[in-house]
Design a protein around this motif. Structure first.
Motif, short mmCIF file in Angstrom:
data_model
loop_
_atom_site.label_atom_id
_atom_site.label_comp_id
_atom_site.label_asym_id
_atom_site.label_seq_id
_atom_site.Cartn_x
_atom_site.Cartn_y
_atom_site.Cartn_z
N GLN A 1 0.82 -1.21 0.00
CA GLN A 1 0.00 0.00 0.00
C GLN A 1 0.86 1.26 0.00
O GLN A 1 0.49 2.27 -0.62
CB GLN A 1 -0.94 -0.03 1.20
N GLU B 1 -4.02 4.39 3.63
CA GLU B 1 -4.54 5.68 3.17
C GLU B 1 -5.00 6.55 4.33
O GLU B 1 -4.99 7.78 4.24
CB GLU B 1 -5.69 5.47 2.18
N LEU B 2 -5.35 5.93 5.46
CA LEU B 2 -5.76 6.70 6.64
C LEU B 2 -4.57 7.36 7.33
O LEU B 2 -4.74 8.22 8.18
CB LEU B 2 -6.48 5.78 7.63
N THR C 1 -11.85 6.02 12.28
CA THR C 1 -12.50 4.83 11.70
C THR C 1 -11.74 3.54 11.96
O THR C 1 -12.22 2.48 11.59
CB THR C 1 -12.73 4.96 10.17
N VAL C 2 -10.56 3.61 12.59
CA VAL C 2 -9.81 2.39 12.91
C VAL C 2 -10.34 1.81 14.21
O VAL C 2 -10.42 2.51 15.22
CB VAL C 2 -8.30 2.67 13.04
N LYS D 1 -6.02 -7.78 5.35
CA LYS D 1 -7.08 -7.24 4.49
C LYS D 1 -8.06 -6.40 5.29
O LYS D 1 -8.53 -5.35 4.83
CB LYS D 1 -7.81 -8.39 3.80
N GLU D 2 -8.34 -6.82 6.51
CA GLU D 2 -9.32 -6.13 7.35
C GLU D 2 -8.76 -4.85 7.99
O GLU D 2 -9.47 -3.84 8.09
CB GLU D 2 -9.79 -7.07 8.46
N GLN D 3 -7.50 -4.87 8.38
CA GLN D 3 -7.01 -3.82 9.27
C GLN D 3 -5.93 -2.91 8.70
O GLN D 3 -5.64 -1.86 9.28
CB GLN D 3 -6.49 -4.45 10.57
N VAL D 4 -5.29 -3.28 7.62
CA VAL D 4 -4.23 -2.44 7.05
C VAL D 4 -4.85 -1.49 6.02
O VAL D 4 -5.26 -1.91 4.94
CB VAL D 4 -3.12 -3.29 6.41
N HIS D 5 -4.90 -0.20 6.38
CA HIS D 5 -5.46 0.82 5.50
C HIS D 5 -4.55 2.05 5.58
O HIS D 5 -4.83 3.02 6.29
CB HIS D 5 -6.89 1.17 5.90
N GLN E 1 -1.74 2.83 16.04
CA GLN E 1 -2.65 1.80 15.56
C GLN E 1 -2.09 0.42 15.89
O GLN E 1 -0.93 0.12 15.59
CB GLN E 1 -2.88 1.89 14.05
N LYS F 1 -1.81 8.55 5.45
CA LYS F 1 -0.98 9.07 4.36
C LYS F 1 -0.26 10.36 4.72
O LYS F 1 0.82 10.65 4.15
CB LYS F 1 -1.83 9.27 3.10
#
Length: 381
Positions: A37, A375-376, A285-286, A369-373, A324, A378
């Motif tokens: 990502q 973009e939050l 949102t996490v 897949k569920e928890q790695v984002h 996080q 960045k």
């Protein structure tokens, strides 16, 4: 040793990785997702040593931390478990079996293959690392770092990297302790025996990573604050260590030894999660790691988010870091939520279950897949 090349004004990025044996596959899969990502977000492929200023790890987390600092891709480290996990966790049937379950030879061989003759102070390490081990001879926790400003760097800089990782992963009842000669600063050496850093409060080393980054006496003194500091903490999953009714009475010393090691890891995770919740602000949102603990049923009697928020406000505290936590409760309900109804939580939660390696990887992929984002997060990259 890592060179200070980044502007002091930019946010600092920290990474912490738990211990947990073969369950290191869970954070390994999260690292792959983070790397992919970030490559997409920034438009250029780079190893995570170029993305994070400090990477800390305990036990299996030390293997991942050292490999990342060396510049290895996350997929290469994941493959370390897939290729060598069964060999490392093959039980010995020699008399040594009465003292620990696994010989150290296979683990040491594979660590040497990866890290060769690299030392803690070597230029091949591209970012700061922190490796947690327990000095059993002296009875205290040791934190090995390649930060040249750390007061112990001079005497520790020549230590072989593979030996530090081996020391950090010497889990009692699983592997024998590791003896290592440490310079005392006067030209002499003292030999100490080290055991797994997870036999301490630092199986989840998040708080110590935070302190290493921010306390000036440790050599960095980076600014605190939710805009100045990011800490990603990767767990290896957690579950309640239960004993069937009537069986505890018949437990032998090695049974209780295994029980204590696992419970220490669980208690360390609980403690660290609570402390980091008090000082850290998770991205919007996490989901909360505390909510993960409570809703999974893997912990009881811990304060929920509302209770901790009240404590934090009553202390008049300002959040010191964006934090996080990425982990999972290894329970039947939680695995079902992840779409893994065929995975046995009792089996997959054993840190030495070589036959569960494919399922551990599947859990890690689902958690990633569920928890790695990214973009939050960045703004930090």
């Amino acid at each position: 040793m890592p060179q200070e090349t980044s502007p002091a004004s930019r946010p600092r990025r920290l990474l912490s990785i738990d211990g947990g044996g073969l369950l290191g596959l869970i954070p390994a899969e999260a690292l792959i997702a983070i790397e992919e990502q970030l490559d997409q977000l920034t438009g250029k492929p780079e190893p995570l040593c170029n993305r994070f200023d400090l990477i800390g790890g305990t036990s299996t987390g030390a293997i991942l931390a050292a490999g990342l600092a060396l510049g290895l891709r996350a997929s290469d480290l994941r493959d370390f478990y897939l290729k060598f996990g069964k060999d490392i966790f093959t039980k010995s049937f020699a008399p040594v079996r009465f003292w620990h379950s696994y010989p150290s030879g296979p683990l040491e061989k594979h660590l040497k293959d990866v890290f060769g003759d690299l030392t803690l102070g070597g230029d091949q390490l591209k970012t700061q690392i922190l490796i947690v081990a327990k000095n059993a001879t002296l009875g205290n926790d040791w934190f090995f770092t390649n930060n040249p400003k750390n007061k112990f760097f001079t005497q520790n800089s020549g230590l072989p990297l593979w030996e530090l990782v081996r020391s950090s992963s010497a889990a009692p009842t699983y592997f024998p302790p590791h003896a290592m000669s440490i310079p005392d600063g006067t030209g002499k050496k003292q030999t100490y025996e080290f055991i797994d850093g997870g036999v301490s409060s630092y199986n989840n080393p998040s708080l110590q990573v935070f302190l290493e980054a921010t306390i000036p006496q440790y050599g960095n003194g980076w600014p605190m604050g939710t805009d100045n500091l990011l800490l990603l903490s990767l767990g290896t999953g957690f579950n309640s260590v239960t004993i069937p009714e009537g069986k505890a009475t018949h437990y032998e010393l090695i049974d209780w030894g295994r029980y204590v090691v696992k419970e220490l890891m669980n208690e360390a995770n609980l403690q660290q999660n609570i402390l980091m919740h008090l000082i850290g602000q998770r991205p919007q949102t996490v989901p909360s790691a505390m909510s993960e603990l409570i809703s999974s049923g893997a912990a009881s009697g811990v304060p929920d988010d509302n209770a901790l928020s009240l404590v934090s406000r009553s202390m008049g505290s300002q959040k010191l870091v964006t934090y996080q936590r990425i982990t999972v409760g290894l329970t039947r309900d939680r695995l079902d939520q992840l779409g893994l109804p065929d995975v046995d939580p009792g089996k997959v939660g054993e840190m030495d279950a070589a036959d569960q390696i494919p399922n551990m990887q599947r859990v890690g992929q689902a958690v990633a897949k569920e928890q790695v984002h990214i973009e939050l997060l960045k703004k930090f990259f």
